[in-house]
Design a protein around this motif. Sequence first.
Motif, mmCIF file in Angstrom:
data_model
loop_
_atom_site.group_PDB
_atom_site.id
_atom_site.type_symbol
_atom_site.label_atom_id
_atom_site.label_comp_id
_atom_site.label_asym_id
_atom_site.label_seq_id
_atom_site.Cartn_x
_atom_site.Cartn_y
_atom_site.Cartn_z
ATOM 1 N N SER A 75 -23.703 4.003 2.281
ATOM 2 C CA SER A 75 -23.677 5.444 2.027
ATOM 3 C C SER A 75 -22.383 5.738 1.293
ATOM 4 O O SER A 75 -21.439 4.947 1.332
ATOM 5 N N ARG A 76 -22.346 6.853 0.618
ATOM 6 C CA ARG A 76 -21.140 7.218 -0.131
ATOM 7 C C ARG A 76 -19.926 7.294 0.786
ATOM 8 O O ARG A 76 -18.851 6.811 0.460
ATOM 9 N N ASP A 80 -16.696 4.959 0.311
ATOM 10 C CA ASP A 80 -15.400 5.590 0.030
ATOM 11 C C ASP A 80 -14.357 5.242 1.087
ATOM 12 O O ASP A 80 -13.199 4.958 0.764
#
Length: 152
Positions: A75-76, A80
């Motif tokens: 997932s982002r 990140d």
Amino acid sequence: MDELDSAIIAHLQTDARLTNRELARRLGVAPSTALERVRLLRERGVIKGYHADIDLAALNRGVEAFVACRIRPLSRAVIDNFKAALNALPEVLATYVCAGDDDFLIHVAVPDLEHLHEFLIDRLSERREVLSFRSSVIFESTRKAVLTELPR
């Protein structure tokens, strides 16, 4: 980008410490022209910064490796957070988010193989999101000193 811009980039990649006056002399243009063109290249984001080329071995980081890593869940937010955590580690030189079997390629530099092993076991494998990883020690590397624009 025109020929003058390309020449400016070539000269600055070879020696980013060139004075504007010396750059202009080498290009055969007025110092004001060189200064303005460099300013425009910076504004357009072509020139992102100026860096010193450091000998890693002189900083007790003589062993380099690429570590291919898979993480889950994808997932982002996880990507990140993982990037931020990696970039905070002193061993990490660069991180690349990839497509394909591996999600990340991590470039690390450490004093020796024992430190590489410690990095892999104590720092990387301890992270919950790490599904798997494999490392490749770099024996030798070369890097292009001057990048040129690709043909269109």
